[in-house]
Design an enzyme around this catalytic site. Sequence first.
Site, mmCIF file in Angstrom:
data_model
loop_
_atom_site.group_PDB
_atom_site.id
_atom_site.type_symbol
_atom_site.label_atom_id
_atom_site.label_comp_id
_atom_site.label_asym_id
_atom_site.label_seq_id
_atom_site.Cartn_x
_atom_site.Cartn_y
_atom_site.Cartn_z
ATOM 1 N N GLU A 230 0.455 4.158 0.833
ATOM 2 C CA GLU A 230 -0.233 5.204 1.591
ATOM 3 C C GLU A 230 0.800 5.944 2.409
ATOM 4 O O GLU A 230 1.561 5.303 3.143
ATOM 5 C CB GLU A 230 -1.215 4.572 2.587
ATOM 6 C CG GLU A 230 -2.400 3.919 1.957
ATOM 7 C CD GLU A 230 -3.128 3.030 2.960
ATOM 8 O OE1 GLU A 230 -4.132 3.474 3.524
ATOM 9 O OE2 GLU A 230 -2.680 1.889 3.167
ATOM 10 N N ARG B 280 -0.765 2.246 12.966
ATOM 11 C CA ARG B 280 -1.348 1.013 12.434
ATOM 12 C C ARG B 280 -1.239 0.835 10.915
ATOM 13 O O ARG B 280 -1.903 -0.014 10.343
ATOM 14 C CB ARG B 280 -2.802 0.900 12.864
ATOM 15 C CG ARG B 280 -3.710 1.982 12.320
ATOM 16 C CD ARG B 280 -5.098 1.669 12.784
ATOM 17 N NE ARG B 280 -6.101 2.428 12.106
ATOM 18 C CZ ARG B 280 -7.394 2.195 12.247
ATOM 19 N NH1 ARG B 280 -7.800 1.221 13.023
ATOM 20 N NH2 ARG B 280 -8.274 2.911 11.618
ATOM 21 N N HIS B 281 -0.416 1.658 10.268
ATOM 22 C CA HIS B 281 -0.241 1.508 8.824
ATOM 23 C C HIS B 281 1.190 1.151 8.458
ATOM 24 O O HIS B 281 2.134 1.768 8.936
ATOM 25 C CB HIS B 281 -0.604 2.807 8.093
ATOM 26 C CG HIS B 281 -2.070 3.054 8.047
ATOM 27 N ND1 HIS B 281 -2.719 3.786 8.993
ATOM 28 C CD2 HIS B 281 -3.012 2.635 7.169
ATOM 29 C CE1 HIS B 281 -4.025 3.822 8.693
ATOM 30 N NE2 HIS B 281 -4.226 3.123 7.604
ATOM 31 N N ARG C 158 -1.639 -6.269 12.214
ATOM 32 C CA ARG C 158 -2.661 -5.574 13.030
ATOM 33 C C ARG C 158 -3.168 -6.490 14.130
ATOM 34 O O ARG C 158 -3.367 -6.057 15.268
ATOM 35 C CB ARG C 158 -3.870 -5.207 12.168
ATOM 36 C CG ARG C 158 -3.645 -4.039 11.299
ATOM 37 C CD ARG C 158 -4.491 -2.857 11.749
ATOM 38 N NE ARG C 158 -4.227 -1.774 10.816
ATOM 39 C CZ ARG C 158 -5.139 -1.203 10.060
ATOM 40 N NH1 ARG C 158 -6.387 -1.601 10.126
ATOM 41 N NH2 ARG C 158 -4.809 -0.234 9.243
ATOM 42 N N ARG D 137 0.854 -1.198 0.000
ATOM 43 C CA ARG D 137 0.000 0.000 0.000
ATOM 44 C C ARG D 137 0.887 1.243 0.000
ATOM 45 O O ARG D 137 1.645 1.444 0.962
ATOM 46 C CB ARG D 137 -0.888 0.028 1.261
ATOM 47 C CG ARG D 137 -1.767 -1.209 1.453
ATOM 48 C CD ARG D 137 -3.054 -1.090 0.653
ATOM 49 N NE ARG D 137 -3.778 -2.344 0.610
ATOM 50 C CZ ARG D 137 -4.891 -2.596 1.293
ATOM 51 N NH1 ARG D 137 -5.395 -1.700 2.113
ATOM 52 N NH2 ARG D 137 -5.500 -3.758 1.153
ATOM 53 N N SER E 287 -11.601 -6.968 6.835
ATOM 54 C CA SER E 287 -12.781 -6.468 6.126
ATOM 55 C C SER E 287 -13.156 -7.523 5.093
ATOM 56 O O SER E 287 -12.291 -8.193 4.533
ATOM 57 C CB SER E 287 -12.537 -5.094 5.528
ATOM 58 O OG SER E 287 -11.828 -5.195 4.358
ATOM 59 N N GLU F 130 -10.000 -2.078 13.441
ATOM 60 C CA GLU F 130 -10.330 -3.047 12.390
ATOM 61 C C GLU F 130 -9.167 -4.007 12.107
ATOM 62 O O GLU F 130 -8.037 -3.586 11.941
ATOM 63 C CB GLU F 130 -10.639 -2.249 11.117
ATOM 64 C CG GLU F 130 -10.902 -3.080 9.920
ATOM 65 C CD GLU F 130 -10.667 -2.293 8.621
ATOM 66 O OE1 GLU F 130 -10.993 -1.093 8.561
ATOM 67 O OE2 GLU F 130 -10.148 -2.899 7.670
HETATM 68 O O1 4AD Z 1 -9.596 -3.288 4.447
HETATM 69 P P1 4AD Z 1 -8.634 -3.782 3.409
HETATM 70 O O2 4AD Z 1 -8.039 -2.748 2.524
HETATM 71 O O3 4AD Z 1 -9.395 -4.880 2.579
HETATM 72 C C1 4AD Z 1 -8.900 -5.622 1.549
HETATM 73 O O4 4AD Z 1 -7.722 -5.659 1.216
HETATM 74 C C2 4AD Z 1 -9.899 -6.515 0.930
HETATM 75 N N1 4AD Z 1 -9.363 -7.074 -0.321
HETATM 76 C C3 4AD Z 1 -10.274 -7.587 1.882
HETATM 77 C C4 4AD Z 1 -11.367 -8.458 1.381
HETATM 78 O O5 4AD Z 1 -11.160 -9.628 1.201
HETATM 79 N N2 4AD Z 1 -12.502 -7.875 1.178
HETATM 80 O O6 4AD Z 1 -7.467 -4.587 4.127
HETATM 81 C C5 4AD Z 1 -7.735 -5.728 4.872
HETATM 82 C C6 4AD Z 1 -7.055 -5.644 6.230
HETATM 83 C C7 4AD Z 1 -7.557 -4.514 7.116
HETATM 84 O O7 4AD Z 1 -8.695 -4.906 7.847
HETATM 85 C C8 4AD Z 1 -6.367 -4.277 8.020
HETATM 86 O O8 4AD Z 1 -6.356 -5.250 9.069
HETATM 87 C C9 4AD Z 1 -5.196 -4.559 7.120
HETATM 88 O O9 4AD Z 1 -5.680 -5.360 6.063
HETATM 89 N N3 4AD Z 1 -4.592 -3.347 6.567
HETATM 90 C C10 4AD Z 1 -3.375 -2.874 6.896
HETATM 91 N N4 4AD Z 1 -2.451 -3.337 7.763
HETATM 92 C C11 4AD Z 1 -1.299 -2.643 7.871
HETATM 93 N N5 4AD Z 1 -1.010 -1.540 7.152
HETATM 94 C C12 4AD Z 1 -1.905 -1.031 6.261
HETATM 95 N N6 4AD Z 1 -1.596 0.046 5.530
HETATM 96 C C13 4AD Z 1 -3.150 -1.711 6.101
HETATM 97 N N7 4AD Z 1 -4.246 -1.513 5.331
HETATM 98 C C14 4AD Z 1 -5.106 -2.518 5.629
#
Ligand code: 4AD
Length: 472
Positions: free
Chosen positions: A240, A246-247, A446, A238, A398, A395
């Site tokens: 970001e 938490r990122h 996480r 990502r 998801s 979270e």
């Molecule tokens: O919510 P996210 O973006 O969902 C997906 O990637 C979907 N494809 C999932 C699905 O099957 N629908 O990311 C899923 C999880 C989040 O709930 C969070 O726990 C973690 O990934 N997450 C991160 N962990 C660490 N750093 C980040 N930048 C994160 N972004 C999301």
Amino acid sequence: REANKREAYEARKEEEPVCFRARVHHVRAISPKIMFLIFRQQIHTIQGVLAVQEGAISENMVRWAEGLSRETIVLAHGKLQKPREGQEEVSTTTVHNFEVRVEKLFVIAEPSVPLPFQVEIASRPKTTEDQEDYHQVRVGERTRLDNRVIDLRTPTRQAIFRIHAGLTRLFREFLDSRRFIEIHTSKFEESGVESGASLFRVDYFGRPAFLAQSPQVGKQMCIAADLERVYEVGPVFRAENSNTHRHLTEFTGLDVEMAIERDYTEVMDLLDQMILHILRGLQERYRDEIETVKLQFPHEDFVFLDKTPRLKFAEGIQLLKEAGWKEEDGSDPSEYEDLSTKAEQRLGQLVKEKYHTDYYILDKFPLSARPFYTMPDPNNDNFSNSFDFFLRGEEILSGGQRIHHALMLEQRMRSAGLDPDSMKEYVDGFRWGCPPHGGGGIGLERVIMLFLKLGNIRWASLFPRDPKSFSR
Ligand code: 4AD
């Protein structure tokens, strides 16, 4: 397992010969004839005594051993003996029953430069005053992360990564028992799918490609290819620029996708049972490690119920409103928008007060807060057949049902500003017929951070990548 290893030590007898490899954690000279060493092996320590003995150990040897630098790797031979009364306790992971009367000591490897800091072992507080500062980490976070190999040698970190490995083992164990197969999808993508998260662009033989933001496309294509039930443990990228607790820019995704027979709650049920299996398994199998982590990161044991509370998103908003929660701009939380991090945390507290649990599910998210591939709620298209799972008010997962009709998908892509032709391989998968399906994605780091209350996701990643990495 570590607990067994400890019991195995404690079941040993006095005068039993031992031979082991360990690091020299600390040396202490007592007199010209006797010295103590603390040996460290991952999360355990044991005291060694080296004393002059006629015809076996000379004063020269004692002096030589006193000169060993910390972190030297040695092979020690000796016999077990009962420690003297009143001996200082080094940590809960110390093998208490015995010390080792060292007879031979060989150096296997030693540091060739001074270490930037010493490996710390948290001790149990003996008095209430000690309590004040025993959790304090003496070395700063950046120094630790910049010298991660040394930092990883501390028993706390050793324990965290054993729990890490245990979590993926429990994840696989549960899904294997439910007829899922493990897949490995490509990390090169032609486009991004996770709304809100940015892409790392790479040069793919002169053409643009992107590092996968999730295995979403690959796992859905496996369902279109009739693999039925799949999971993956793999890296997620990502781009970001979020410098938060938490990122990460790269984390480990635990992803699940399955064909649905009845409706999307099948997916939610299965994922819930999987999380419960993981939480139970960690608490049962990793007691020693959890206690070791608590010495540095104090926390209450994680609480969860046999039946996980499930709230509709709108009910969550209602709880927040009843508690007088306001957004930062003073507005009321909205039923049609995503939750802010702070609102999530406040809702976690409210759920804990009401249901006495650190783990709950929020179902039926607003459609506008979800990526284009999410199935709208057939009864109210302001909402969607999707959910998030929360640990300690943050979270971790998801998921939901996906759109499996090509025409509906194309329409949703266009309204999200995406050209369906830019993801031809993906859309074709649905044009050729795909069963109803759903799944979810978990961020491994996480879960570890929240379960162990580490406060910062970096401690849950071996070599964490955040926007500041490589900035030296
Ligand atoms: O919510 P996210 O973006 O969902 C997906 O990637 C979907 N494809 C999932 C699905 O099957 N629908 O990311 C899923 C999880 C989040 O709930 C969070 O726990 C973690 O990934 N997450 C991160 N962990 C660490 N750093 C980040 N930048 C994160 N972004 C999301």
